[in-house]
Design an enzyme around this catalytic site. Structure first.
Site, short mmCIF file in Angstrom:
data_model
loop_
_atom_site.label_atom_id
_atom_site.label_comp_id
_atom_site.label_asym_id
_atom_site.label_seq_id
_atom_site.Cartn_x
_atom_site.Cartn_y
_atom_site.Cartn_z
N CYS A 192 0.12 -3.06 -1.85
CA CYS A 192 0.04 -1.88 -1.01
C CYS A 192 0.76 -2.12 0.32
O CYS A 192 1.95 -2.39 0.33
CB CYS A 192 -1.40 -1.43 -0.83
SG CYS A 192 -1.53 0.29 -0.23
N HIS A 229 -2.44 -0.33 -6.33
CA HIS A 229 -3.50 -1.33 -6.27
C HIS A 229 -3.84 -1.85 -7.67
O HIS A 229 -4.54 -1.16 -8.42
CB HIS A 229 -4.77 -0.74 -5.65
CG HIS A 229 -4.66 -0.46 -4.19
ND1 HIS A 229 -4.96 -1.41 -3.23
CD2 HIS A 229 -4.29 0.65 -3.51
CE1 HIS A 229 -4.79 -0.89 -2.04
NE2 HIS A 229 -4.37 0.36 -2.17
N GLU A 255 -5.95 -4.09 -8.38
CA GLU A 255 -7.39 -4.33 -8.42
C GLU A 255 -8.20 -3.06 -8.62
O GLU A 255 -9.39 -3.12 -8.95
CB GLU A 255 -7.84 -5.05 -7.14
CG GLU A 255 -7.96 -4.20 -5.90
CD GLU A 255 -6.65 -3.90 -5.20
OE1 GLU A 255 -6.68 -3.29 -4.12
OE2 GLU A 255 -5.57 -4.28 -5.74
#
Length: 210
Positions: free
Chosen positions: A81, A190, A192
């Site tokens: 990011c 992202h 994650e």
């Protein structure tokens, strides 16, 4: 088991990144310790919020120098990011220009779209030789939350470097969704927060650590 450090410089979803990396089998430490960040197998540089604030925090822990030293030695770094955005030469937000790490030429600026921020799931267009996206279908979606991005890829005489593998996405107009350049990789989205697709990408990155 690969030893990974998530660099703590006051920005980013540190625990989310830690959990996602543990999920795919990494030995993870969240720290700002310079020695740990230099000696680990892979360094993850997260980032959320404003470009200028992230750069200030990064410099506070000498993270820009850590990144530079790792890459000079061919040691892997993954930006996520705003952690990707700060790898470029500069960022412009609200008319304010901030110097970035300068690992890649170019400028991060506001997305050219009717709806900003770009928030939600989107597909990407990855090059065939991509390591990060190996084994992922073209319709795989990743989770984005951002208002700024690199809108073009610039190569200049001041940066005589091999052309990286650049992955693109579209929100209003095209922007850089990921890039891979030797030991340096980064994603605007992202991993994650991207479920199984993100886990697959992180697994690919861990495998490349060697």
């Amino acid at each position: 088991m690969a030893r990974v450090v998530v660099l703590d410089y006051g920005s980013g979803n540190l625990r989310s990144a830690e959990r996602a990396l543990r999920r795919v089998g990494a030995d993870v430490e969240v720290t700002s310790d310079r020695r740990a960040a230099l000696e680990c197998d892979g360094l993850v540089v997260p980032g959320v919020g404003a470009f200028a604030a992230c750069m200030a925090g990064l410099r506070e822990v000498r993270g820009d120098r850590i990144i530079d030293r790792r890459l000079a030695g061919g040691r892997p770094v993954l930006g996520v990011c705003v952690g990707m955005q700060i790898l470029f030469e500069r960022g412009i937000e609200h008319g304010v220009e901030t110097e970035g790490c300068g690992q890649w030429p170019g400028t991060v600026s506001r997305l050219e779209a009717d709806v900003v921020p770009h928030m939600g799931w989107n597909t990407v267009r990855a090059p065939q030789r991509s390591v990060l996206f190996d084994g992922l279908d073209a319709d795989t979606r990743f989770y984005f939350v951002h208002s700024y991005a690199a809108l073009r890829w610039e190569l200049t005489l001041e940066h005589p470097m091999p052309e990286p593998l650049v992955t693109w996405a579209t929100h209003g107009s095209d922007f850089v969704a990921a890039a891979e350049n030797g030991p340096l990789s980064a994603t605007q989205f992202h991993p994650e927060k991207s479920g199984d697709a993100g886990a697959h990408l992180l697994t690919n990155w861990l495998k490349a650590l060697g």
